[in-house]
Design a protein around this motif. Sequence first.
Motif, PDB file in Angstrom:
ATOM      1  N   LEU A 287     -28.993 -49.615  -6.133  1.00  0.00           N
ATOM      2  CA  LEU A 287     -29.842 -49.979  -5.002  1.00  0.00           C
ATOM      3  C   LEU A 287     -28.997 -50.501  -3.843  1.00  0.00           C
ATOM      4  N   ALA A 288     -27.952 -51.269  -4.154  1.00  0.00           N
ATOM      5  CA  ALA A 288     -27.071 -51.765  -3.093  1.00  0.00           C
ATOM      6  C   ALA A 288     -26.336 -50.617  -2.409  1.00  0.00           C
ATOM      7  N   ARG A 289     -25.998 -49.577  -3.166  1.00  0.00           N
ATOM      8  CA  ARG A 289     -25.314 -48.420  -2.584  1.00  0.00           C
ATOM      9  C   ARG A 289     -26.217 -47.642  -1.629  1.00  0.00           C
ATOM     10  N   LEU A 290     -27.507 -47.623  -1.930  1.00  0.00           N
ATOM     11  CA  LEU A 290     -28.442 -46.802  -1.164  1.00  0.00           C
ATOM     12  C   LEU A 290     -28.671 -47.309   0.255  1.00  0.00           C
ATOM     13  N   VAL A 291     -28.472 -48.605   0.490  1.00  0.00           N
ATOM     14  CA  VAL A 291     -28.797 -49.185   1.793  1.00  0.00           C
ATOM     15  C   VAL A 291     -27.816 -48.691   2.851  1.00  0.00           C
ATOM     16  N   ASP A 292     -28.363 -48.129   3.911  1.00  0.00           N
ATOM     17  CA  ASP A 292     -27.551 -47.667   5.036  1.00  0.00           C
ATOM     18  C   ASP A 292     -27.463 -48.794   6.064  1.00  0.00           C
ATOM     19  N   ARG A 293     -26.431 -49.606   5.946  1.00  0.00           N
ATOM     20  CA  ARG A 293     -26.301 -50.780   6.810  1.00  0.00           C
ATOM     21  C   ARG A 293     -26.021 -50.398   8.260  1.00  0.00           C
ATOM     22  N   ASP A 294     -25.298 -49.313   8.472  1.00  0.00           N
ATOM     23  CA  ASP A 294     -25.027 -48.882   9.844  1.00  0.00           C
ATOM     24  C   ASP A 294     -26.312 -48.478  10.557  1.00  0.00           C
ATOM     25  N   LYS A 295     -27.193 -47.783   9.857  1.00  0.00           N
ATOM     26  CA  LYS A 295     -28.463 -47.401  10.460  1.00  0.00           C
ATOM     27  C   LYS A 295     -29.320 -48.642  10.733  1.00  0.00           C
ATOM     28  N   SER A 331     -17.598 -42.954   1.001  1.00  0.00           N
ATOM     29  CA  SER A 331     -18.421 -42.468   2.110  1.00  0.00           C
ATOM     30  C   SER A 331     -19.893 -42.694   1.799  1.00  0.00           C
ATOM     31  N   ARG A 332     -20.708 -42.629   2.840  1.00  0.00           N
ATOM     32  CA  ARG A 332     -22.153 -42.782   2.668  1.00  0.00           C
ATOM     33  C   ARG A 332     -22.705 -41.726   1.707  1.00  0.00           C
ATOM     34  N   GLU A 333     -22.261 -40.487   1.830  1.00  0.00           N
ATOM     35  CA  GLU A 333     -22.750 -39.400   0.985  1.00  0.00           C
ATOM     36  C   GLU A 333     -22.400 -39.654  -0.482  1.00  0.00           C
ATOM     37  N   GLU A 334     -21.177 -40.122  -0.743  1.00  0.00           N
ATOM     38  CA  GLU A 334     -20.776 -40.409  -2.122  1.00  0.00           C
ATOM     39  C   GLU A 334     -21.604 -41.541  -2.716  1.00  0.00           C
ATOM     40  N   ARG A 335     -21.885 -42.556  -1.913  1.00  0.00           N
ATOM     41  CA  ARG A 335     -22.678 -43.680  -2.413  1.00  0.00           C
ATOM     42  C   ARG A 335     -24.072 -43.216  -2.822  1.00  0.00           C
ATOM     43  N   VAL A 336     -24.707 -42.454  -1.951  1.00  0.00           N
ATOM     44  CA  VAL A 336     -26.071 -42.000  -2.233  1.00  0.00           C
ATOM     45  C   VAL A 336     -26.094 -41.098  -3.460  1.00  0.00           C
ATOM     46  N   GLU A 337     -25.150 -40.182  -3.557  1.00  0.00           N
ATOM     47  CA  GLU A 337     -25.133 -39.255  -4.690  1.00  0.00           C
ATOM     48  C   GLU A 337     -24.927 -39.996  -6.008  1.00  0.00           C
ATOM     49  N   SER A 338     -24.008 -40.955  -6.022  1.00  0.00           N
ATOM     50  CA  SER A 338     -23.766 -41.719  -7.257  1.00  0.00           C
ATOM     51  C   SER A 338     -24.979 -42.579  -7.608  1.00  0.00           C
ATOM     52  N   ALA A 339     -25.657 -43.125  -6.616  1.00  0.00           N
ATOM     53  CA  ALA A 339     -26.868 -43.924  -6.871  1.00  0.00           C
ATOM     54  C   ALA A 339     -27.977 -43.048  -7.443  1.00  0.00           C
ATOM     55  N   ARG A 340     -28.128 -41.855  -6.920  1.00  0.00           N
ATOM     56  CA  ARG A 340     -29.144 -40.935  -7.455  1.00  0.00           C
ATOM     57  C   ARG A 340     -28.893 -40.633  -8.936  1.00  0.00           C
ATOM     58  N   ARG A 341     -27.647 -40.408  -9.282  1.00  0.00           N
ATOM     59  CA  ARG A 341     -27.329 -40.100 -10.680  1.00  0.00           C
ATOM     60  C   ARG A 341     -27.708 -41.258 -11.593  1.00  0.00           C
ATOM     61  N   ILE A 342     -27.429 -42.479 -11.146  1.00  0.00           N
ATOM     62  CA  ILE A 342     -27.758 -43.658 -11.963  1.00  0.00           C
ATOM     63  C   ILE A 342     -29.268 -43.777 -12.146  1.00  0.00           C
ATOM     64  N   ILE A 343     -30.032 -43.630 -11.060  1.00  0.00           N
ATOM     65  CA  ILE A 343     -31.484 -43.738 -11.147  1.00  0.00           C
ATOM     66  C   ILE A 343     -32.067 -42.599 -11.966  1.00  0.00           C
ATOM     67  N   ASP A 344     -31.541 -41.401 -11.808  1.00  0.00           N
ATOM     68  CA  ASP A 344     -32.046 -40.253 -12.570  1.00  0.00           C
ATOM     69  C   ASP A 344     -31.800 -40.437 -14.065  1.00  0.00           C
TER      70      ASP A 344
END
Length: 496
Positions: A287-295, A331-344
């Motif tokens: 969940l911490a990885r998913l947050v886009d702080r820059d946005k 990178s942002r893309e790597e964070r989101v992809e790794s977070a998806r795998r954990i949740i899945d």
Amino acid sequence: MGTRPARTWVRPLLALAVLATAGCNSPRDNRTVRVDVIGQSEALAQPLRHGNAPAARLILASTAQGLLSFDARGDIVGALAESWIVEDGGQSYIFRLKRLHWADGKPVHADEVARLLRERMRANPLLLAGLTPDVRAMTDRVIEIRLDMSLPAFLQLLAQPDLAVMTRSGDGTGPYRREPVAEGGPVVLAPAIAASEEPAEGEPESEAAPPVERREVRAERASLALVRFRARHTDLVLGGRFQHLPLIAAAGLNMADAQVDPVEGLFGLAFTSTSSFLADVPVRDALARLVDRDKLAEVLGLPGWRTATYPLPASYELNRLPSAPAWSGRSREERVESARRIIDRWRADKGDPPVLRIALPDGSGASVLFLRLVQDFGQAGLQLDRVAIDQPADLRLIDEVAPFDSAFWYLARLDCSAGLLCDPRVASRLAEARKSQNDEERAQLLAEAEEATVAFSGFIPLGRPIRWSLVGQRLTNFKPSSRGVHPLNALITVPN
């Protein structure tokens, strides 16, 4: 469940502007500085019951004093104490009190100040970060405070408005006193006079205090406070936070008009649920990885706002740089992809995750934050529901300025004693560190506690806390404060 539409503020603000203009044309005393603090009037009336509210802290700092206080920049100055010394390597703090009187004319004695200060400390356990100061009167005018360990930043804690000495009847020692006002009217503060006694024989005469003007203080909704400032019906707006930022543009002001305090502290989401989903450390980390702080920084629109991925903003007593999560360099893309795998993986093993309740304060800026979280967490197929800040929740926003610059406060604020999901090892290390008399050993224990806190992923840092004010041109001595505290008797430059 799910998203709530963000409110539209422009039309209500325009309507309020018309009402404010119609009702504020009466002549005013030019010496009265008009202050609007964002909050509830109850906090002005009963500050001891609402100690964490900006309005309560403002009244406590204005009508009562602690041993120390902050000046306009956030530096420590004497308040009840005219002088102090630090002994025993920073474990003993000895304060000599000024010769003062309560409002009823009775002299202020050290034993009463010590008793009231102990009460304020007991009423603010999160402020003290597990410290157990021993406060005692040594003479009628001398107080000693002893700690179990050396803590140079302890003086910053003593200057906090939360530790202002006020009796239960609301009696304080200034620098202001309340004047009787009509029900529903503003709180009028007049300079407290005749507080000092004649110096005892052999003592030097104290320098005359600079003159302080009357203050007229209102607690207002953020929207009305900004409209009043735009219409020049108030000189100063205090208490601005992230949830109020979108109102600046809606009120016809610019973000550059806000005076932003360079504060440090905690601004992020703490886990409070013990559900099987959130009990999983990899899930919390995802969940911490998913947050886009820059946005988030982009949509909040505050220039220069600094985001964060770990709790401590500086090394403090650690003797090393703060720990960063393993994903912080990706990178942002790597964070989101790794977070998806954990949740899945969790979903495949245990079924659909629950809807996550996020406790946030009222305000359009909080709506902006919630919508960002909906989008960010939605990338892993998660659903959110927004609840009030005081309602049961799975994640709760912490938005607090650090009362003193120490790893003890940051780690204790995220520990089990704060009612959050936590690692018991952290509490054990902190307890050992508070008892340690060896600086190197203490630093090692704190470093272990900090590393365990980051690894446990019980807190999702977002950035530094946001504190801002709107300041009229006549307030020539107003300065951004590193503590987020603005004394009302330090607003106007005193001519030589």
